[in-house]
Design an enzyme around this catalytic site. Structure first.
Site, PDB file in Angstrom:
ATOM      1  N   HIS A 295      -8.879   8.915  -2.449  1.00 22.88           N
ATOM      2  CA  HIS A 295      -9.004  10.163  -1.704  1.00 22.88           C
ATOM      3  C   HIS A 295      -8.915  11.338  -2.679  1.00 22.88           C
ATOM      4  CE1 HIS A 295      -7.666   7.499   1.685  1.00 22.88           C
ATOM      5  NE2 HIS A 295      -8.628   8.163   2.288  1.00 22.88           N
TER       6      HIS A 295
ATOM      7  N   GLY B 266       0.825  -1.211   0.000  1.00 27.33           N
ATOM      8  CA  GLY B 266       0.000   0.000   0.000  1.00 27.33           C
ATOM      9  C   GLY B 266       0.861   1.264   0.000  1.00 27.33           C
TER      10      GLY B 266
ATOM     11  N   TYR C 163     -15.814   3.044   9.328  1.00 22.94           N
ATOM     12  CA  TYR C 163     -14.350   2.990   9.384  1.00 22.94           C
ATOM     13  C   TYR C 163     -13.874   3.567  10.724  1.00 22.94           C
ATOM     14  CZ  TYR C 163      -9.660   4.708   7.806  1.00 22.94           C
ATOM     15  OH  TYR C 163      -8.328   5.009   7.653  1.00 22.94           O
TER      16      TYR C 163
ATOM     17  N   SER D  30      -6.720   7.600  12.410  1.00 22.12           N
ATOM     18  CA  SER D  30      -6.909   8.580  11.334  1.00 22.12           C
ATOM     19  C   SER D  30      -7.553   9.835  11.921  1.00 22.12           C
ATOM     20  CB  SER D  30      -7.832   8.003  10.268  1.00 22.12           C
ATOM     21  OG  SER D  30      -8.213   9.013   9.345  1.00 22.12           O
ATOM     22  N   SER D  31      -7.251  10.988  11.308  1.00 20.53           N
ATOM     23  CA  SER D  31      -7.875  12.235  11.785  1.00 20.53           C
ATOM     24  C   SER D  31      -9.394  12.197  11.625  1.00 20.53           C
ATOM     25  CB  SER D  31      -7.305  13.443  11.036  1.00 20.53           C
ATOM     26  OG  SER D  31      -7.587  13.359   9.659  1.00 20.53           O
ATOM     27  N   CYS D  32      -9.892  11.328  10.718  1.00 17.67           N
ATOM     28  CA  CYS D  32     -11.343  11.316  10.462  1.00 17.67           C
ATOM     29  C   CYS D  32     -12.124  10.570  11.540  1.00 17.67           C
ATOM     30  CB  CYS D  32     -11.637  10.741   9.091  1.00 17.67           C
ATOM     31  SG  CYS D  32     -11.433   8.976   9.002  1.00 17.67           S
TER      32      CYS D  32
ATOM     33  N   TRP E  50     -15.711  17.246  -6.511  1.00 18.53           N
ATOM     34  CA  TRP E  50     -16.905  16.830  -5.756  1.00 18.53           C
ATOM     35  C   TRP E  50     -17.249  17.860  -4.681  1.00 18.53           C
ATOM     36  CZ3 TRP E  50     -15.681  10.977  -4.372  1.00 18.53           C
ATOM     37  CH2 TRP E  50     -15.649  10.239  -5.553  1.00 18.53           C
TER      38      TRP E  50
ATOM     39  N   LYS F  63     -11.572   1.851  13.600  1.00 15.80           N
ATOM     40  CA  LYS F  63     -10.265   2.413  13.975  1.00 15.80           C
ATOM     41  C   LYS F  63     -10.214   2.760  15.471  1.00 15.80           C
ATOM     42  CE  LYS F  63      -7.760   2.498  10.216  1.00 15.80           C
ATOM     43  NZ  LYS F  63      -6.400   1.945  10.170  1.00 15.80           N
TER      44      LYS F  63
HETATM   45  N1  LIG Z   1      -4.303   7.314   2.985  1.00 18.42           N
HETATM   46  C1  LIG Z   1      -4.665   8.174   3.941  1.00 18.42           C
HETATM   47  O1  LIG Z   1      -4.965   9.359   3.682  1.00 18.42           O
HETATM   48  C2  LIG Z   1      -4.729   7.716   5.365  1.00 18.42           C
HETATM   49  C3  LIG Z   1      -4.380   6.425   5.741  1.00 18.42           C
HETATM   50  N2  LIG Z   1      -4.485   6.055   7.056  1.00 18.42           N
HETATM   51  C4  LIG Z   1      -4.157   4.693   7.486  1.00 18.42           C
HETATM   52  O2  LIG Z   1      -2.883   4.316   6.990  1.00 18.42           O
HETATM   53  C5  LIG Z   1      -2.864   2.910   6.729  1.00 18.42           C
HETATM   54  C6  LIG Z   1      -2.394   2.639   5.322  1.00 18.42           C
HETATM   55  O3  LIG Z   1      -3.226   3.302   4.391  1.00 18.42           O
HETATM   56  P1  LIG Z   1      -2.836   3.433   2.842  1.00 18.42           P
HETATM   57  O4  LIG Z   1      -1.450   2.986   2.645  1.00 18.42           O
HETATM   58  O5  LIG Z   1      -3.258   4.787   2.429  1.00 18.42           O
HETATM   59  O6  LIG Z   1      -3.839   2.408   2.187  1.00 18.42           O
HETATM   60  P2  LIG Z   1      -3.580   1.404   0.968  1.00 18.42           P
HETATM   61  O7  LIG Z   1      -4.928   0.960   0.510  1.00 18.42           O
HETATM   62  O8  LIG Z   1      -2.661   2.045  -0.017  1.00 18.42           O
HETATM   63  O9  LIG Z   1      -2.819   0.198   1.658  1.00 18.42           O
HETATM   64  C7  LIG Z   1      -3.441  -0.725   2.476  1.00 18.42           C
HETATM   65  C8  LIG Z   1      -2.805  -2.061   2.268  1.00 18.42           C
HETATM   66  O10 LIG Z   1      -3.464  -3.031   3.112  1.00 18.42           O
HETATM   67  C9  LIG Z   1      -3.659  -4.208   2.364  1.00 18.42           C
HETATM   68  N3  LIG Z   1      -4.780  -4.995   2.859  1.00 18.42           N
HETATM   69  C10 LIG Z   1      -6.090  -4.628   2.905  1.00 18.42           C
HETATM   70  N4  LIG Z   1      -6.835  -5.641   3.372  1.00 18.42           N
HETATM   71  C11 LIG Z   1      -5.978  -6.662   3.615  1.00 18.42           C
HETATM   72  C12 LIG Z   1      -6.165  -7.977   4.087  1.00 18.42           C
HETATM   73  N5  LIG Z   1      -7.390  -8.439   4.413  1.00 18.42           N
HETATM   74  N6  LIG Z   1      -5.087  -8.770   4.201  1.00 18.42           N
HETATM   75  C13 LIG Z   1      -3.842  -8.313   3.865  1.00 18.42           C
HETATM   76  N7  LIG Z   1      -3.623  -7.076   3.424  1.00 18.42           N
HETATM   77  C14 LIG Z   1      -4.676  -6.257   3.287  1.00 18.42           C
HETATM   78  C15 LIG Z   1      -3.943  -3.702   0.965  1.00 18.42           C
HETATM   79  O11 LIG Z   1      -3.780  -4.728   0.025  1.00 18.42           O
HETATM   80  P3  LIG Z   1      -4.742  -4.788  -1.281  1.00 18.42           P
HETATM   81  O12 LIG Z   1      -4.629  -3.445  -1.926  1.00 18.42           O
HETATM   82  O13 LIG Z   1      -4.177  -5.918  -2.037  1.00 18.42           O
HETATM   83  O14 LIG Z   1      -6.121  -5.044  -0.738  1.00 18.42           O
HETATM   84  C16 LIG Z   1      -2.933  -2.578   0.832  1.00 18.42           C
HETATM   85  O15 LIG Z   1      -1.673  -3.055   0.391  1.00 18.42           O
HETATM   86  C17 LIG Z   1      -4.275   2.402   7.037  1.00 18.42           C
HETATM   87  O16 LIG Z   1      -4.334   1.914   8.335  1.00 18.42           O
HETATM   88  C18 LIG Z   1      -5.103   3.657   6.929  1.00 18.42           C
HETATM   89  O17 LIG Z   1      -6.272   3.552   7.699  1.00 18.42           O
HETATM   90  C19 LIG Z   1      -4.908   6.926   8.015  1.00 18.42           C
HETATM   91  C20 LIG Z   1      -5.240   8.204   7.698  1.00 18.42           C
HETATM   92  C21 LIG Z   1      -5.147   8.719   6.353  1.00 18.42           C
HETATM   93  C1  LIG Z   2      -8.282  10.253   5.091  1.00 21.22           C
HETATM   94  C2  LIG Z   2      -9.769  10.186   5.301  1.00 21.22           C
HETATM   95  O1  LIG Z   2     -10.452  10.239   4.071  1.00 21.22           O
HETATM   96  C3  LIG Z   2     -11.870  10.234   4.116  1.00 21.22           C
HETATM   97  O2  LIG Z   2     -12.348  11.497   4.461  1.00 21.22           O
HETATM   98  P1  LIG Z   2     -12.257  12.769   3.547  1.00 21.22           P
HETATM   99  O3  LIG Z   2     -11.125  13.619   3.972  1.00 21.22           O
HETATM  100  O4  LIG Z   2     -13.578  13.442   3.518  1.00 21.22           O
HETATM  101  O5  LIG Z   2     -11.948  12.102   2.145  1.00 21.22           O
HETATM  102  P2  LIG Z   2     -11.642  12.469   0.669  1.00 21.22           P
HETATM  103  O6  LIG Z   2     -10.198  12.642   0.469  1.00 21.22           O
HETATM  104  O7  LIG Z   2     -12.297  11.416  -0.182  1.00 21.22           O
HETATM  105  O8  LIG Z   2     -12.423  13.842   0.364  1.00 21.22           O
HETATM  106  C4  LIG Z   2     -12.027  15.067   0.910  1.00 21.22           C
HETATM  107  C5  LIG Z   2     -12.890  16.183   0.371  1.00 21.22           C
HETATM  108  O9  LIG Z   2     -12.574  16.348  -1.012  1.00 21.22           O
HETATM  109  C6  LIG Z   2     -13.767  16.407  -1.781  1.00 21.22           C
HETATM  110  N1  LIG Z   2     -13.486  15.986  -3.158  1.00 21.22           N
HETATM  111  C7  LIG Z   2     -13.531  16.823  -4.231  1.00 21.22           C
HETATM  112  N2  LIG Z   2     -13.286  16.147  -5.361  1.00 21.22           N
HETATM  113  C8  LIG Z   2     -13.048  14.858  -4.975  1.00 21.22           C
HETATM  114  C9  LIG Z   2     -12.752  13.692  -5.723  1.00 21.22           C
HETATM  115  O10 LIG Z   2     -12.657  13.701  -6.962  1.00 21.22           O
HETATM  116  N3  LIG Z   2     -12.567  12.540  -4.995  1.00 21.22           N
HETATM  117  C10 LIG Z   2     -12.658  12.513  -3.631  1.00 21.22           C
HETATM  118  N4  LIG Z   2     -12.443  11.337  -2.986  1.00 21.22           N
HETATM  119  N5  LIG Z   2     -12.989  13.622  -2.906  1.00 21.22           N
HETATM  120  C11 LIG Z   2     -13.173  14.764  -3.577  1.00 21.22           C
HETATM  121  C12 LIG Z   2     -14.722  15.504  -1.014  1.00 21.22           C
HETATM  122  O11 LIG Z   2     -16.066  15.747  -1.398  1.00 21.22           O
HETATM  123  C13 LIG Z   2     -14.395  15.915   0.430  1.00 21.22           C
HETATM  124  O12 LIG Z   2     -15.062  17.124   0.736  1.00 21.22           O
HETATM  125  C14 LIG Z   2     -12.499   9.351   5.149  1.00 21.22           C
HETATM  126  O13 LIG Z   2     -13.636   8.768   4.549  1.00 21.22           O
HETATM  127  C15 LIG Z   2     -11.577   8.457   5.836  1.00 21.22           C
HETATM  128  O14 LIG Z   2     -11.495   7.259   5.137  1.00 21.22           O
HETATM  129  C16 LIG Z   2     -10.184   8.951   6.018  1.00 21.22           C
HETATM  130  O15 LIG Z   2      -9.390   8.345   6.726  1.00 21.22           O
END
Ligand SMILES: NC(=O)C1=CN([C@@H]2O[C@H](COP(=O)(O)OP(=O)(O)OC[C@H]3O[C@@H](n4cnc5c(N)ncnc54)[C@H](OP(=O)(O)O)[C@@H]3O)[C@@H](O)[C@H]2O)C=CC1
Ligand SMILES: C[C@H]1O[C@H](OP(=O)(O)OP(=O)(O)OC[C@H]2O[C@@H](n3cnc4c(=O)[nH]c(N)nc43)[C@H](O)[C@@H]2O)[C@@H](O)[C@@H](O)C1=O
Length: 312
Positions: free
Chosen positions: A177, A13, A134, A105-107, A199, A138
């Site tokens: 995101h 990931g 979610y 997560s901040s959310c 969006w 968390k």
């Molecule tokens: N991205 C963000 O903005 C934020 C992320 N986080 C947290 O950071 C962490 C990583 O997120 P991020 O790297 O963005 O997410 P990704 O989706 O990029 O990575 C998550 C990874 O977990 C693996 N995974 C999911 N389900 C399983 C499973 N059942 N068994 C084994 N592996 C699994 C996925 O594999 P596969 O793709 O093959 O399913 C993927 O490689 C998470 O805990 C997330 O909640 C917190 C706040 C913000």
């Molecule tokens: C990290 C956090 O991420 C999630 O929360 P979020 O911050 O609301 O997520 P987001 O990145 O998808 O959107 C941020 C803002 O942006 C706007 N927006 C505009 N245009 C697009 C667009 O094209 N795609 C998306 N996804 N959003 C869009 C969208 O409408 C929103 O107002 C949690 O569910 C939770 O899972 C979590 O951990």
């Protein structure tokens, strides 16, 4: 970390791959599990831990997605995340791991928490409805780490990342995101393959942190922090979604008009973290939002930018 076996769960990931890159210089032995070791399956997780016995565990595997994905797959976001957390955290205890880092997560703070949000705002009010499933999972993961510390003496800690972005992000427009979605849409608008649709209203505020900064913060926490309180990890770089779209358009070189899709949700109006505790531990971010977007766009292009026909 020197000489330790460090298991990065979710190494394919965005966060997991950044952690693997960051850990290269630490003199530790990075362990990963194949995707066939489905972390929702307790027997497979127990077996993997028994065979590999990691000293340190970083739990970066989770069911992750943007606002639309969260709102439309509540069962998966709740079940998968609960199952992954329970299995990995308990297997770490069973195999006497020295340290575990869980990611919140901040959310998961209350929707209307006072801004910036300090760590003690957790569980003080109702959640944002688009990601409450979610968030509940968390929060349970954080509580599990706290409970294992209290009852079993495990040194299991949690971090609370703000919205992350960077290389390895998910660019699928339905599940991503906002930042990767805007990069892809701006790129497609630039090459004449789509509108730059944003969006919601564009008014929500979000804080963004580059994933390489986040991986560095995780290593810093593993080295310096031991406690129950989940530590906020933010950048302080807050922008409205409208400003973000304009910044992305400038960096990508897309000159078209922004189109706002009011049928999509705004979600939380604002979620800025108070990261002063982490600053007190001696960590601050290095990558500015403009630098991070530029390098993420370069990585997007280098990986063969998908076109609108690939949209799922
Ligand atoms: N991205 C963000 O903005 C934020 C992320 N986080 C947290 O950071 C962490 C990583 O997120 P991020 O790297 O963005 O997410 P990704 O989706 O990029 O990575 C998550 C990874 O977990 C693996 N995974 C999911 N389900 C399983 C499973 N059942 N068994 C084994 N592996 C699994 C996925 O594999 P596969 O793709 O093959 O399913 C993927 O490689 C998470 O805990 C997330 O909640 C917190 C706040 C913000
Ligand atoms: C990290 C956090 O991420 C999630 O929360 P979020 O911050 O609301 O997520 P987001 O990145 O998808 O959107 C941020 C803002 O942006 C706007 N927006 C505009 N245009 C697009 C667009 O094209 N795609 C998306 N996804 N959003 C869009 C969208 O409408 C929103 O107002 C949690 O569910 C939770 O899972 C979590 O951990």
């Amino acid at each position: 970390m020197v000489g330790r076996k460090v298991y990065v769960a979710g190494h394919r990931g965005m966060v997991g791959s950044a952690l693997v890159r960051r850990l290269e210089g630490e003199g530790c032995h990075v362990l990963t599990a194949p995707r066939e070791t489905d972390l929702r399956e307790q027997a497979l997780v127990r077996q993997w831990f028994k065979e590999n016995a990691p000293d340190v565990v970083i739990l970066a595997a989770a069911k992750v997605g943007g606002i639309w994905a969260n709102d439309n797959a509540p069962a998966e976001f709740l079940y998968d995340n609960l199952a992954i957390e329970m299995n990995v955290i308990d297997a770490a205890r069973e195999n006497a791991a020295e340290k575990l880092l869980f990611l919140g997560s901040s959310c998961i703070y209350p929707r209307d928490a006072p801004q910036p949000m300090a760590e003690d705002a957790l569980l003080t009010g109702p959640l944002e409805s688009t990601n409450e499933w979610y968030a509940i999972a968390k929060i349970a993961g954080i509580k599990l780490c706290q409970a294992y510390r209290r009852q079993y003496g495990c040194d299991f800690i949690s971090a609370m990342p703000t919205n992350l972005y960077g290389p390895g992000d998910n660019f699928d427009l339905a599940t991503s995101h906002v930042l990767p979605a805007l990069i892809r849409k701006a790129h497609e608008a630039r090459i004449g393959q789509g509108d730059f649709t944003v969006w919601g209203t564009g008014s929500p505020l979000r804080e963004f942190l580059h994933v390489d900064d986040f991986a560095d913060a995780c290593v810093h926490l593993l080295k310096t922090y031991s406690g129950e309180v989940p530590v906020n990890v933010g950048s302080g770089q807050e922008v409205s979604i409208r400003e973000l779209a304009k910044l992305v358009a400038d960096i990508v070189g897309s000159a078209g008009e922004l189109v706002f899709d009011g049928t999509k949700p705004d979600g939380t109006p604002r979620k800025l973290l108070d990261s002063s505790y982490l600053a007190g531990l001696g960590w601050t971010p290095k990558i500015t939002l403009a630098q991070g977007i530029a390098s993420t766009y370069e990585a997007f292009l280098a990986n063969g930018a998908p076109t609108h026909t690939d949209r799922k």
